[in-house]
Motif scaffolding. Sequence first.
Motif, mmCIF file in Angstrom:
data_model
loop_
_atom_site.group_PDB
_atom_site.id
_atom_site.type_symbol
_atom_site.label_atom_id
_atom_site.label_comp_id
_atom_site.label_asym_id
_atom_site.label_seq_id
_atom_site.Cartn_x
_atom_site.Cartn_y
_atom_site.Cartn_z
ATOM 1 N N GLN A 35 -4.446 1.017 -9.607
ATOM 2 C CA GLN A 35 -5.682 1.375 -8.919
ATOM 3 C C GLN A 35 -6.727 1.786 -9.952
ATOM 4 O O GLN A 35 -6.421 2.055 -11.118
ATOM 5 C CB GLN A 35 -5.463 2.468 -7.886
ATOM 6 N N VAL A 36 -7.975 1.805 -9.511
ATOM 7 C CA VAL A 36 -9.107 2.044 -10.398
ATOM 8 C C VAL A 36 -9.943 3.189 -9.858
ATOM 9 O O VAL A 36 -10.179 3.281 -8.645
ATOM 10 C CB VAL A 36 -9.972 0.769 -10.511
ATOM 11 N N THR A 37 -10.388 4.065 -10.770
ATOM 12 C CA THR A 37 -11.404 5.052 -10.434
ATOM 13 C C THR A 37 -12.647 4.759 -11.268
ATOM 14 O O THR A 37 -12.588 4.770 -12.499
ATOM 15 C CB THR A 37 -10.919 6.486 -10.718
ATOM 16 N N PHE A 38 -13.746 4.432 -10.607
ATOM 17 C CA PHE A 38 -15.027 4.297 -11.280
ATOM 18 C C PHE A 38 -15.668 5.681 -11.338
ATOM 19 O O PHE A 38 -15.932 6.291 -10.293
ATOM 20 C CB PHE A 38 -15.946 3.328 -10.533
ATOM 21 N N GLN A 39 -15.869 6.182 -12.549
ATOM 22 C CA GLN A 39 -16.383 7.535 -12.751
ATOM 23 C C GLN A 39 -17.825 7.489 -13.232
ATOM 24 O O GLN A 39 -18.135 6.859 -14.242
ATOM 25 C CB GLN A 39 -15.528 8.283 -13.775
ATOM 26 N N MET A 40 -18.711 8.136 -12.511
ATOM 27 C CA MET A 40 -20.122 8.164 -12.873
ATOM 28 C C MET A 40 -20.366 9.143 -14.008
ATOM 29 O O MET A 40 -20.146 10.348 -13.881
ATOM 30 C CB MET A 40 -20.973 8.542 -11.658
ATOM 31 N N ILE A 41 -20.805 8.615 -15.169
ATOM 32 C CA ILE A 41 -21.167 9.434 -16.322
ATOM 33 C C ILE A 41 -22.516 8.913 -16.815
ATOM 34 O O ILE A 41 -22.608 7.815 -17.362
ATOM 35 C CB ILE A 41 -20.122 9.360 -17.449
ATOM 36 N N GLU A 42 -23.551 9.689 -16.631
ATOM 37 C CA GLU A 42 -24.911 9.199 -16.860
ATOM 38 C C GLU A 42 -25.285 9.083 -18.331
ATOM 39 O O GLU A 42 -26.087 8.240 -18.710
ATOM 40 C CB GLU A 42 -25.920 10.116 -16.154
ATOM 41 N N GLN A 81 0.801 -1.211 0.000
ATOM 42 C CA GLN A 81 0.000 0.000 0.000
ATOM 43 C C GLN A 81 0.838 1.267 0.000
ATOM 44 O O GLN A 81 0.338 2.350 -0.289
ATOM 45 C CB GLN A 81 -0.950 -0.026 1.206
ATOM 46 N N SER A 82 2.102 1.133 0.341
ATOM 47 C CA SER A 82 2.949 2.321 0.335
ATOM 48 C C SER A 82 3.510 2.608 -1.052
ATOM 49 O O SER A 82 4.086 3.652 -1.282
ATOM 50 C CB SER A 82 4.096 2.127 1.330
ATOM 51 N N GLN A 83 3.375 1.653 -1.969
ATOM 52 C CA GLN A 83 3.899 1.836 -3.314
ATOM 53 C C GLN A 83 2.913 2.624 -4.183
ATOM 54 O O GLN A 83 1.711 2.404 -4.124
ATOM 55 C CB GLN A 83 4.149 0.469 -3.959
ATOM 56 N N GLU A 84 3.416 3.509 -4.990
ATOM 57 C CA GLU A 84 2.572 4.194 -5.958
ATOM 58 C C GLU A 84 2.278 3.242 -7.103
ATOM 59 O O GLU A 84 3.132 2.471 -7.535
ATOM 60 C CB GLU A 84 3.274 5.446 -6.486
ATOM 61 N N VAL A 85 1.054 3.291 -7.596
ATOM 62 C CA VAL A 85 0.663 2.411 -8.696
ATOM 63 C C VAL A 85 -0.027 3.252 -9.758
ATOM 64 O O VAL A 85 -0.620 4.290 -9.466
ATOM 65 C CB VAL A 85 -0.273 1.282 -8.208
ATOM 66 N N PRO A 86 0.031 2.833 -11.016
ATOM 67 C CA PRO A 86 -0.691 3.561 -12.053
ATOM 68 C C PRO A 86 -2.194 3.440 -11.832
ATOM 69 O O PRO A 86 -2.670 2.514 -11.169
ATOM 70 C CB PRO A 86 -0.257 2.850 -13.343
ATOM 71 N N GLY A 87 -2.934 4.371 -12.394
ATOM 72 C CA GLY A 87 -4.376 4.361 -12.226
ATOM 73 C C GLY A 87 -5.096 4.339 -13.556
ATOM 74 O O GLY A 87 -4.605 4.877 -14.555
ATOM 75 N N ILE A 88 -6.250 3.681 -13.592
ATOM 76 C CA ILE A 88 -7.110 3.698 -14.775
ATOM 77 C C ILE A 88 -8.487 4.176 -14.364
ATOM 78 O O ILE A 88 -8.885 4.086 -13.199
ATOM 79 C CB ILE A 88 -7.193 2.316 -15.449
ATOM 80 N N ASN A 89 -9.235 4.687 -15.348
ATOM 81 C CA ASN A 89 -10.549 5.263 -15.095
ATOM 82 C C ASN A 89 -11.602 4.520 -15.908
ATOM 83 O O ASN A 89 -11.461 4.358 -17.124
ATOM 84 C CB ASN A 89 -10.543 6.743 -15.462
ATOM 85 N N ILE A 90 -12.641 4.053 -15.226
ATOM 86 C CA ILE A 90 -13.691 3.239 -15.831
ATOM 87 C C ILE A 90 -15.023 3.954 -15.666
ATOM 88 O O ILE A 90 -15.383 4.372 -14.556
ATOM 89 C CB ILE A 90 -13.761 1.850 -15.173
ATOM 90 N N ALA A 91 -15.758 4.085 -16.752
ATOM 91 C CA ALA A 91 -17.060 4.750 -16.694
ATOM 92 C C ALA A 91 -18.123 3.799 -16.168
ATOM 93 O O ALA A 91 -18.170 2.627 -16.536
ATOM 94 C CB ALA A 91 -17.458 5.255 -18.080
#
Length: 523
Positions: A224-231, A31-41
């Motif tokens: 890591q993942v970001t789930f992004q709300m796009i209606e 958890q202390s390591q930085e990881v790339p992130g992706i974004n999912i709608a």
Amino acid sequence: MKKRITGILLGLVMLYTPGCASHESNASNQQSQEVPGINIAITSEGKADLLDATSYDSAMALYGAVYEPLVEYGEKGIFKPGLAESWEILEGGKKYVFHLKKGMKFSDGSDVNAEAVRFTIERAKYKNPSTTLQTLMNLEKIEAVDELTVEMYFSEVSNQVLAELCQTRPLRVMSPHSVAGQDITGEFKQAIGSGPFIVKDSTAEHTVLEPNPYFNQGNPVSYQVTFQMIEDGSSRTLALKSGEIDIVGGTLSNITDMDIDVLKSDQSYQVHEFPGTMSHFLAFNPDNKLLNSPVRKAIELAINKAALSNKELTGLFQPNVQYVTDGNQEASVYDVNKARRLLESEGYTENKDGYYENENGGLVFDLVIQTAEFPEWKEKAELIESDLKKAGVKINISIQDRESYYDVLWNTKKYDLIFYRTYTDALLPYSFLNSLYHNTNEAHGVLTNDSKLTQLLDDFGQTADAGQQQTIFDAIFKRISEEALAIPIEYKNEQFVTSRKIAQFQYSGLSDAPIDFKALMVE
């Protein structure tokens, strides 16, 4: 519900997408390591603060990212090991014994054991008193025999237990530490599962998940993942093109077939297509007396299904759904003249506007749809409106926002016709039909009032013999066709579009949790 604001979203992407860093799988320092992130709608708010594995309160995508099932879905009634490495079905489907994998841990470091499974199932039964799931409805007792063995006892034959356990909710396994006092009635505190991610941050617009260091026996994912709300569907396509989103598609965030076709020719993106099990269909309000069997049949005859889909729509369910065979779903033949003759045989005559009516009223119906999750429904609704006009039936299309649409479907019932989608995978066909087409002692089914279909579904639920199950479903499919209880308008494949940032994408095999995060590779 708040809508996406591009400037804010871009800032979030910059905030949660650090540069690629070295990764070590050791759980103590992951958890202390930085990881790339992706974004999912996704199409709705994540509501990660309500992500209790035994609830239905959060966005579907989050359950599959945080929690794991006892068994996993294969296809056509085949199941694979999940948290359980093996199982036995005993006493004709009234007893199930599960043997758990060794060495599995939750994201807080506690063991995935028989006691956690018992806790999860008993909490799910407590929280869902009106459920139609056999696993909960018929459960008499569940016992943790030892650290890795769970026994479930049912009051009657329960042939859907494996199918229900593999779904995204409400039976994925959670840690008892997720709730106050580790009590099945305790207040939910935080999502603690054994899946690939842990909830890091959540707002109305986004949910950020970081790798669970204990996932996959200490071999976590490296991003890591970001789930992004796009209606809105068009906004999802624009977000992909602007670089704000890396994955769209499937049940997570449909975009139109037209947009997918355009993206196929752009080398900046990759389109992935996999066989699906979901169908989109036209359903009828069972409380509208004008929509009797002959009128429903006439409506089906008047719809040119070939214009709605490039696949042959032979019945409600796709060919790869369990119990569907080459000959047990009957396709209706497009025939406007036959539709008109059928309506006239029911006493309808054409008025000066070209629509049929009788002493009880005109054939004028409201068709309710939504385009947030299914943007292609607008075009299909307009095609059906045009088809039915030729048959003397007037359709008024009502496009609702996502929340209002589901309120109409489940609560107010203010519709005559409505587009809906089947469930998917192991929930087909029985669980789907049982939840929407089955009458109870208190009320008729959500989408029909058919006592014969209800009896057939009851018969199936009590049958452990595979041959008898097939015979019953042959009769069920015939009944749906004869009574025109649902009109298919599309068989959906699982289609996803990814940005260049996604080096490898693989479908999980489960529509409601479609991304195989273990196989996903990020540049």
